[in-house]
Design a protein around this motif. Structure first.
Motif: not given
Length: 362
Positions: A50-55
């Motif tokens: 689970v990661l930070p939302y981003g490009p």
């Protein structure tokens, strides 16, 4: 699987999130995190994160950008009366995604891993699940081919991603019937094609016909069979239902699955829910001639589309290059609206769940 969790160091503020939830639209705002799981031919599925939302950073030569190995799903998480969060039939979404993967020569994500990814993301971003009328968190799982190279063959690397977007009522000012355009110039899918897979290419190929429908003053396109352009298949990205008769003796019918239309989860659920409500339900071939004649005689009383986004959308008018006609009085029909309420009540925990379709997340 235990997911690696990397919290977003710059999450939305409470004020920004509240503003987004007050008027979310559809797919305009996204939560603070996303899920990623990578697959390689040598190692299979790697650890989930689970990661930070981003490009994303992608090489210009990844297979997905050239040969279209891209599939996706759509489901929703709903706030329940006790404050918990549940989603509706996620196992069915997992199974359909696996079938789509098979059709596009991609690896299938195991059902348990699919369900765990949904739970991991919703647990972390649960503040984004509003409890307003018809509010929900739309979940978009997708898988893309990530091998770098221009060889025309299945990729040897893929990424599964899961993102989430808050959504409100599909019809902000009340349920409104749509006008549809019968497309005879274009076909969505042909026998042996990818019509029953939820792949990006199907939607890209539909856009020219949707634009044509809008040019004709219609809201949506209705796809017909690719051989005779007579038999109804589906509407845009939604399945269609036809209501014959009225009251307790009403019968609802949806075009049968032939391999060229998407097997919608809402579609399948309504076949069962209609029986629960005392209606008879069936799958059959329905031609445009049957549709028009049924409306003219009064035998066909309502038509509606169904899908994850709008749940149930009434169809009020039909247009084609040769003719046009109105369904019933052009307004939402009582059977359609009763089914819509029953499904929403079940999904949001306001009604019993006899088929155990709800999957608790928190």
């Amino acid at each position: 699987m235990a997911f690696i969790v990397q919290r977003n160091p710059n999450p939305h503020s409470d004020a920004d999130r509240a503003a987004a939830l007050a008027n979310p639209g559809f797919g305009r705002f996204f939560t603070d995190h996303m899920v990623r799981i990578d697959w390689t031919q040598s190692d299979g599925w790697g650890p989930g994160a689970v990661l930070p939302y981003g490009p994303l950073t992608l090489d210009p030569a990844v297979s997905a950008l050239h040969y279209g190995q891209l599939i996706f799903e759509g489901l929703k998480a709903y706030r329940q009366p006790d404050g918990s969060i549940a989603t509706f039939r996620p196992d069915a979404n997992a199974a359909r995604m696996a079938r789509s993967a098979y059709r596009l020569a991609m690896p299938a994500l195991p059902t348990e891993l699919f369900l765990e990814s949904v739970q991991a993301l919703v647990e972390l971003d649960q503040a984004w699940v509003d409890d307003g009328p018809e509010a929900s968190l739309y979940l978009r799982p997708l898988m893309i081919a990530t091998e770098v190279g221009l060889g025309v063959r299945p990729s040897n690397a893929y990424s599964y991603l899961l993102i989430a977007s808050p959504v409100g009522p599909y019809f902000a000012s009340g349920v409104k019937p749509v006008t549809v355009w019968l497309s005879t110039e274009f076909s969505r899918a042909a026998p042996g094609g990818t019509g029953d897979a939820k792949c990006a290419g199907n939607y890209a190929a539909s856009m020219v016909a949707q634009a044509q429908a809008q040019q004709q003053g219609c809201d949506q396109v209705v796809w017909l069979d690719a051989v005779e352009h007579r038999y109804v298949e589906e509407m845009g990205g939604m399945n269609l239902y036809f209501v014959f008769g009225s009251g307790s003796t009403a019968r609802i019918v949806t075009p049968k699955l032939t391999g060229t239309l998407l097997p919608g989860i809402t579609r399948e659920s309504l076949l069962i829910l209609a029986e629960d409500l005392g209606y008879s339900s069936d799958e059959a071939e329905i031609s445009t001639e049957d549709w028009q004649a049924g409306c003219a005689s009064g035998e066909l009383t309502e038509v509606f589309a169904c899908g994850t986004g709008a749940v149930i959308t009434p169809v009020g008018q039909v247009k084609s290059a040769e003719t046009e006609w109105t369904i019933g009085d052009g307004g939402p029909g009582p059977v359609s609206m009763r089914l819509r309420k029953a499904l929403l009540d079940l999904q949001t925990g306001r009604a019993p769940d006899p088929h155990r379709w709800l999957h608790r997340l928190t």
